[in-house]
Scaffold this motif. Structure first.
Motif, short mmCIF file in Angstrom:
data_model
loop_
_atom_site.label_atom_id
_atom_site.label_comp_id
_atom_site.label_asym_id
_atom_site.label_seq_id
_atom_site.Cartn_x
_atom_site.Cartn_y
_atom_site.Cartn_z
N ILE A 194 0.83 -1.21 0.00
CA ILE A 194 0.00 0.00 0.00
C ILE A 194 0.87 1.25 0.00
N ASP A 195 1.89 1.25 0.84
CA ASP A 195 2.80 2.41 0.92
C ASP A 195 4.17 1.89 1.35
N LEU A 196 5.05 1.67 0.36
CA LEU A 196 6.35 1.06 0.63
C LEU A 196 7.21 1.95 1.50
N LYS A 197 7.18 3.24 1.26
CA LYS A 197 8.03 4.16 2.02
C LYS A 197 7.62 4.19 3.49
N LYS A 198 6.33 4.19 3.74
CA LYS A 198 5.83 4.28 5.12
C LYS A 198 5.94 2.95 5.86
N HIS A 199 5.66 1.85 5.16
CA HIS A 199 5.54 0.56 5.84
C HIS A 199 6.64 -0.43 5.48
N GLY A 200 7.62 -0.01 4.70
CA GLY A 200 8.68 -0.92 4.29
C GLY A 200 9.45 -1.53 5.44
N ASP A 201 9.53 -0.80 6.56
CA ASP A 201 10.30 -1.33 7.70
C ASP A 201 9.64 -2.56 8.32
N LEU A 202 8.34 -2.79 8.03
CA LEU A 202 7.65 -3.95 8.60
C LEU A 202 8.22 -5.26 8.08
N ALA A 203 8.82 -5.22 6.89
CA ALA A 203 9.44 -6.43 6.35
C ALA A 203 10.58 -6.92 7.23
N PHE A 204 11.12 -6.02 8.04
CA PHE A 204 12.24 -6.36 8.92
C PHE A 204 11.76 -6.71 10.34
N ALA A 205 10.45 -6.61 10.58
CA ALA A 205 9.89 -6.96 11.89
C ALA A 205 9.61 -8.45 11.93
N SER A 206 10.62 -9.23 11.66
CA SER A 206 10.47 -10.68 11.58
C SER A 206 11.82 -11.35 11.79
N THR A 207 11.78 -12.52 12.38
CA THR A 207 13.00 -13.32 12.51
C THR A 207 13.18 -14.23 11.31
N LEU A 208 12.17 -14.27 10.41
CA LEU A 208 12.15 -15.19 9.27
C LEU A 208 12.24 -16.65 9.73
N CYS A 209 11.69 -16.92 10.92
CA CYS A 209 11.76 -18.28 11.46
C CYS A 209 10.82 -19.24 10.73
N GLY A 210 9.81 -18.71 10.03
CA GLY A 210 8.92 -19.54 9.26
C GLY A 210 7.73 -20.10 10.02
N SER A 211 7.60 -19.77 11.30
CA SER A 211 6.48 -20.28 12.08
C SER A 211 5.15 -19.80 11.53
N CYS A 212 5.13 -18.57 11.01
CA CYS A 212 3.90 -18.02 10.44
C CYS A 212 3.44 -18.84 9.25
N SER A 213 4.36 -19.22 8.38
CA SER A 213 4.01 -20.03 7.22
C SER A 213 3.56 -21.43 7.65
N ASP A 214 4.17 -21.96 8.71
CA ASP A 214 3.83 -23.30 9.18
C ASP A 214 2.40 -23.40 9.67
N VAL A 215 1.88 -22.31 10.28
CA VAL A 215 0.54 -22.38 10.85
C VAL A 215 -0.53 -21.83 9.92
N CYS A 216 -0.15 -21.16 8.84
CA CYS A 216 -1.14 -20.56 7.95
C CYS A 216 -2.06 -21.64 7.38
N PRO A 217 -3.38 -21.50 7.56
CA PRO A 217 -4.28 -22.57 7.12
C PRO A 217 -4.40 -22.71 5.61
N VAL A 218 -3.98 -21.68 4.86
CA VAL A 218 -4.03 -21.77 3.40
C VAL A 218 -2.63 -21.72 2.79
N LYS A 219 -1.64 -22.01 3.61
CA LYS A 219 -0.25 -22.22 3.18
C LYS A 219 0.35 -21.03 2.43
N ILE A 220 0.10 -19.82 2.94
CA ILE A 220 0.76 -18.65 2.37
C ILE A 220 2.23 -18.69 2.78
N ASP A 221 3.11 -18.44 1.84
CA ASP A 221 4.55 -18.45 2.10
C ASP A 221 4.97 -17.12 2.74
N ILE A 222 4.51 -16.89 3.95
CA ILE A 222 4.63 -15.57 4.56
C ILE A 222 6.08 -15.16 4.75
#
Length: 456
Positions: free
Chosen positions: A338-366
């Motif tokens: 929606i707004d890369l400049k404003k919200h781009g830092d959210l991509a770094f608010a993650s450990t990239l551990c993959g737990s989110c993808s593991d629990v996603c009920p529709v298998k989004i590669d989060i």
């Protein structure tokens, strides 16, 4: 303010942070317990993902089919390009019927479009009827979670809020007492409302019907009592056929709260006698996301919140630190679009551990999409100097074997000799909440080479 700074403010209250973390992990644990008795769970996830793949590949056809069937059922269908059109359409319907007060059940789309504020500015009183949503509405806060919007508040805080706003006993914090007070407070709102607004969990293309899932029955109460019902849906909420609904209802409740199914799964196909039923179909950036090959899978999301309940960053930073309607890992994919400049830092608010993808009920590669957003942020020049300059240096070192070896040796020596303040100071955000391990005598490469030599 960046996510890191807002998270730091949340972390100042250590008791709340620990409680928030534990509460969400409890919900995640309930999810795990619930699916343990479903041997076909992974097959269900795959089926749900495949159905959504089919939807995204044929979205235009399914939307047109839904519109045709809904209109044949007597439903008035509207199309909105963005939030402004959505809000104007809803207000136009209310204005036509002279409605000055409405009841609304949980809808992340209307939150995304800031409908409440829009209608309030035009003299329409909006009452959110989901208990969690009503709590944060009284508190004048946005939701911090898409399923449990008031999860960041303790019962004592809610008791104080209800004493101030609803006149409950001072100091009362018993959940049953507070819930009963809310029920009595909302009952008069339901009876007085002339229109009801709901979100849409699923829209069925081959029947023209919409499905709303709740645990409190508030959506049903509003729709049944008010002569005008308005259902607001994002274009991605379509599923092809009614027979597919069972897949998603089995996935949704278990992933969200560990329930076998939501308490109320309500189907709306046509207006009540003497009433009107409206469906507002909204894009608001979704087709743009659909056109991004790396990120289109994010539109599969069924808004269960499972990725938030498992994410170690969300659990310890709170939903408000994301500064957008959808927080957590899935929000960190949607918001930069929606707004890369404003919200781009959210991509770094993650450990990239993959737990989110593991629990996603529709298998989004989060976690994969978060990593890809990091690359986009870097390529578009939105990295801060604090990230950009170290990454430039690291990239150069990693490309040259000799420089990499030299920097490793220099760092090991420096960490042994340098005073603590050289690493842990206000200029080094990394060191504010982390401790480096003890510096080794040699690198793994040196150790491996020595072992090979000795073995030879």
């Amino acid at each position: 303010m960046s996510h890191a700074k807002r998270a730091a403010e949340f972390l100042l209250d250590e008791d709340r942070t620990d409680w928030h973390d534990q509460s969400l992990w409890h919900v995640r644990s309930k999810r795990d317990g619930s699916i343990a008795g479903i041997p076909e769970w992974e097959a269900l996830r795959q089926l749900g993902s495949d159905i959504k793949d089919n939807v995204l590949g044929n979205l235009d056809a399914y939307l047109e089919q839904f519109e045709e069937k809904a209109r044949a059922n007597g439903v008035i269908v509207h199309w909105a390009r963005d939030a402004a059109e959505h809000n104007a359409i809803v207000h136009g319907v209310l204005e036509k019927h002279g409605v000055d007060r409405i009841v609304k059940s949980k809808s992340m789309l209307t939150e995304e479009c800031h409908l409440n504020e829009y209608l309030a500015g035009r003299g329409v009183k909006v009452v959110d009827t989901d208990l969690g949503e009503r709590i944060i509405q009284l508190k004048k806060e946005p939701p911090s979670h898409i399923v449990m919007p008031a999860i960041h508040l303790k019962k004592e805080e809610i008791g104080a809020l209800f004493h101030e706003q609803l006149g409950t006993d001072e100091g009362a914090s018993d959940p049953q007492y507070l819930t009963e007070a809310a029920r009595q407070h909302l009952r008069e709102k339901f009876l007085a409302a002339k229109a009801a607004i709901t979100g849409v969990n699923f829209a069925i293309a081959d029947t023209g019907g919409i499905v709303v899932c709740t645990n409190e029955g508030n959506a049903d109460m509003g729709v049944h009592l008010a002569p005008v019902q308005i259902h607001c849906m994002g274009i991605e909420k379509i599923i092809p056929r009614a027979e597919h609904l069972g897949v998603f209802t089995r996935l949704l409740g278990r992933s969200a709260t560990g329930q076998p199914i939501t308490i109320y799964t309500s189907h709306h196909h046509r207006p009540k006698p003497g009433g009107e039923m409206h469906v507002v179909i909204v894009d608001n950036g979704r087709t743009r996301q659909l056109g991004r090959e790396d990120f289109r899978n994010s539109l599969k999301c069924i808004r269960c919140g499972a990725c938030m309940n498992t994410c170690p960053i969300y659990r310890r930073s709170g939903g408000h630190s994301y500064d957008h309607t959808i927080p957590g890992p899935i929000g960190s994919i949607l918001s930069p679009g929606i707004d890369l400049k404003k919200h781009g830092d959210l991509a770094f608010a993650s450990t990239l551990c993959g737990s989110c993808s593991d629990v996603c009920p529709v298998k989004i590669d989060i976690h994969d999409q978060l990593y890809k957003w990091r690359q986009v942020v870097s390529e578009e020049g939105h990295l801060t100097n604090a990230k950009r300059l170290p990454l430039l240096g690291a990239g150069k070192a990693l490309r040259h074997n000799g420089l990499y070896n030299f920097m490793g040796k220099a760092a090991r020596v420096a960490l042994k000799l340098a005073p603590r303040m050289a690493v842990y100071n206000r200029f080094n955000a990394w060191g504010k909440s982390r401790e480096l391990p003890e510096s080794p005598e040699e690198s793994f490469k040196d150790w491996h080479a020595r072992q090979q030599k000795d073995n030879a």
